[in-house]
Design an enzyme around this catalytic site. Structure first.
Site, PDB file in Angstrom:
ATOM      1  N   GLU A  74     -15.389 -45.620 -59.545  1.00 54.79           N
ATOM      2  CA  GLU A  74     -16.680 -46.022 -59.056  1.00 54.79           C
ATOM      3  C   GLU A  74     -17.358 -46.759 -60.202  1.00 54.79           C
ATOM      4  O   GLU A  74     -17.451 -46.591 -61.509  1.00 54.79           O
ATOM      5  CB  GLU A  74     -17.672 -44.632 -58.774  1.00 54.79           C
ATOM      6  CG  GLU A  74     -19.109 -45.059 -58.335  1.00 54.79           C
ATOM      7  CD  GLU A  74     -19.940 -43.793 -57.984  1.00 54.79           C
ATOM      8  OE1 GLU A  74     -20.330 -43.781 -56.822  1.00 54.79           O
ATOM      9  OE2 GLU A  74     -19.856 -42.776 -58.818  1.00 54.79           O
ATOM     10  N   GLU A 121     -23.788 -33.764 -55.651  1.00 57.01           N
ATOM     11  CA  GLU A 121     -23.456 -34.923 -54.833  1.00 57.01           C
ATOM     12  C   GLU A 121     -22.991 -35.785 -56.312  1.00 57.01           C
ATOM     13  O   GLU A 121     -23.618 -36.440 -56.866  1.00 57.01           O
ATOM     14  CB  GLU A 121     -24.669 -35.582 -54.332  1.00 57.01           C
ATOM     15  CG  GLU A 121     -24.065 -36.739 -53.178  1.00 57.01           C
ATOM     16  CD  GLU A 121     -24.109 -37.901 -54.006  1.00 57.01           C
ATOM     17  OE1 GLU A 121     -23.070 -38.429 -54.159  1.00 57.01           O
ATOM     18  OE2 GLU A 121     -25.159 -38.493 -53.826  1.00 57.01           O
ATOM     19  N   LYS A 154     -35.367 -32.619 -63.489  1.00 59.24           N
ATOM     20  CA  LYS A 154     -35.006 -33.351 -64.640  1.00 59.24           C
ATOM     21  C   LYS A 154     -34.232 -34.770 -64.240  1.00 59.24           C
ATOM     22  O   LYS A 154     -33.291 -34.642 -63.634  1.00 59.24           O
ATOM     23  CB  LYS A 154     -33.584 -32.675 -65.261  1.00 59.24           C
ATOM     24  CG  LYS A 154     -33.279 -33.178 -66.767  1.00 59.24           C
ATOM     25  CD  LYS A 154     -32.227 -34.149 -66.584  1.00 59.24           C
ATOM     26  CE  LYS A 154     -32.080 -35.008 -67.925  1.00 59.24           C
ATOM     27  NZ  LYS A 154     -31.440 -36.126 -67.914  1.00 59.24           N
ATOM     28  N   CYS A 202     -24.527 -44.873 -54.385  1.00 60.56           N
ATOM     29  CA  CYS A 202     -23.259 -43.912 -54.480  1.00 60.56           C
ATOM     30  C   CYS A 202     -22.266 -44.078 -53.162  1.00 60.56           C
ATOM     31  O   CYS A 202     -21.254 -43.854 -53.168  1.00 60.56           O
ATOM     32  CB  CYS A 202     -23.544 -42.481 -54.401  1.00 60.56           C
ATOM     33  SG  CYS A 202     -25.080 -42.101 -53.197  1.00 60.56           S
TER      34      CYS A 202
END
Length: 497
Positions: free
Chosen positions: A401, A267, A191, A302
């Site tokens: 983030e 993650e 996906k 990331c």
């Protein structure tokens, strides 16, 4: 052969045939409800394709196909050597179609074409090839038993894997998961993010062309709250592997508990500290690296080095070096091979980044470079690489983030303070340490709560080393032989002789 120019890439883009349908059981198909969403390029706002917007009905069909294929054993029970050969052909096809895949990645996600061609595609094919090569080199175990007993410890493919991947490295992140998942003999439903689904749809056909049987790799584009949720709560999906936000990662854990307790491997991003001590051997190299660590891929990484921790005695000198280095990272047309900073993935993400820049102002941080939207006349979504000085680690720009090219500079006075600041985060994905003192380097690395620590460099490693995080950066590991743990079940077989 001459390197391709901007004009060459524009010409290729004009001729590009883009597939937007889902891929199930070896063929492209429309969504069950015949629904689509528009795929718009962040490069200049051009329309790319109508993409199938899959939902629960599509998920249920794909899971049934994947389960039937798995149970039939055409892939799950095939020999390691035959799976290896197909995986190697798959990797070769990725390389042979590198220009098309790179172009799809750039148009869809906004990254510079030079990065897509020279980083993303080679890393993707390397992940498939490395995992393929590992298939016939992973051995099972014989337990220590009495003479009249035989204990076997074997690994079996887990079954149906749903892989949900992010928009920032769509092809590479997919292949990090597809490599060990397919190599282990599983059937996979991939996906991709609705923000960048195009390469996932393309490589599904390449997998079949390589000899991976129909039904083994299926691709369902669509939104997280529809098809993503449907896969996460499905009672016949055996494991979910995910890279994305912490918020969604937590929701997937809930969905697992509410359904069939499927394995969930996550993650979930980071806020990585890049620690520069005064005794670093090469401050110029550290400054160049610090600039690249926040500007590469537009900061949509990331592991981006978004918190720059600098020892106070060198802060002013070092910051001037970083500012100078960052001037070499300038937003431009991603189809120009000379461009090293492309467009943010879409308008929503651009606005999020600009909102964080405004939050930095409001919280009292000092803007020293960047901070503005640029190239508006192109219709694209571009933001200058940005540095804030005078940042407290309690500020939003230091804790949350941003996923954009925004660097927070924080000063420290001792090793202990640097470690304390670095670990003062919900995340624990990566960190870097710059020092000429080998003991300080090792002791600091041991004290940092992060899944990867780089010393006198940023973002080191390859397929031989595991990748993943501590704390709310998630669990499990991509890359290396450790990744196979996510896609296999251990079975103990005890035999009376």
């Amino acid at each position: 052969m001459q390197p391709l120019t901007l004009s060459d890439w524009e010409s290729k883009a004009a001729q590009l045939k883009i597939e937007g349908r889902a891929f199930v059981n070896g063929a492209y198909v429309s969504a069950a409800a015949d629904t689509v969403f528009e795929c718009i390029s962040p490069v200049d706002g051009r329309f790319l394709a109508n993409v199938a917007s899959c939902d629960a009905a599509d998920a249920d069909h794909a899971v049934k196909v994947a389960r039937a294929t798995f149970d039939a054993g055409v892939w799950s029970r095939s020999s390691p050597v035959s799976r290896k050969q197909a995986m190697l052909r798959f990797a070769d096809l990725l390389d042979q179609n590198a220009e098309e895949l790179a172009l799809l990645e750039t148009l869809d996600m906004g990254k510079p074409i030079s990065d897509a061609l020279n980083v993303d595609v080679p890393c993707a094919s390397d992940a498939i090839r490395w995992s393929g090569e590992a298939i016939d080199k992973i051995y099972d175990e014989v337990a220590a038993t009495p003479h009249d007993q035989l204990g076997l410890v074997t690994r079996e493919p887990i079954g149906v894997v749903a892989a949900i991947v992010p928009w920032n490295f769509p092809l590479m992140m997919a292949c990090w998961k597809l490599g060990p998942a397919l190599a282990s003999g599983n059937s996979v439903i991939l996906k991709p993010s609705e923000k960048s689904p195009l390469t996932a749809l393309r490589i599904a056909q390449l997998a079949v062309d390589a000899g991976i049987p129909a039904g083994v790799l299926n691709v369902l584009p669509g939104y997280g709250h529809t098809v993503g949720k449907a896969l996460a709560v499905h009672m016949d999906v055996d494991t979910i592997v995910f890279t994305g936000s912490t918020r969604i990662a937590k929701q997937l854990l809930i969905y697992s508990g509410e359904s069939n307790m499927k394995r969930v491997w996550l993650e979930a991003g980071g806020k990585s500290p890049n620690i520069v001590f005064a005794d670093a051997a090469d401050l110029h190299a550290a400054a160049e690296s610090a600039a690249a660590a926040i500007a590469f891929n537009q900061g949509e990484v990331c592991t981006a080095g978004s918190r720059l921790l600098v020892e106070r005695s060198i802060k002013d000198t070092f910051l001037a070096m970083v500012i100078e280095a960052l001037k070499g990272w300038t937003p431009g047309n991603p189809l120009d091979p000379e461009t090293n900073v492309g467009a943010l993935v879409d308008t929503q993400q651009m606005n999020n980044v600009l909102a964080y820049i405004e939050a930095g102002h409001k919280d009292g941080a000092q803007l020293v470079i960047g901070g503005e939207r640029v190239l508006q006349e192109t219709g694209g979504t571009y933001v200058q690489p940005t540095i804030f000085d005078g940042v407290s680690n309690a500020m939003r720009i230091a804790q949350e983030e941003i996923f954009g090219p925004v660097l927070s500079v924080i000063t420290f006075d001792s090793v202990e303070e640097a470690i304390s600041i670095a670990n003062d985060s919900q995340y624990g994905l990566a960190a870097a340490v710059w020092t000429a003192d080998i003991s300080k380097a090792h002791l600091t690395a041991k004290a940092l709560r992060a899944g990867s620590v780089w010393i006198n460099q940023y973002d080191g490693g390859d397929m031989t080393a595991p990748f993943g995080g501590f704390k709310q950066s998630g669990n499990g590991r991509d890359k290396s032989l450790h990744a196979f743990d996510k896609y296999t079940e251990l079975k103990a077989t005890w035999i009376k002789l």
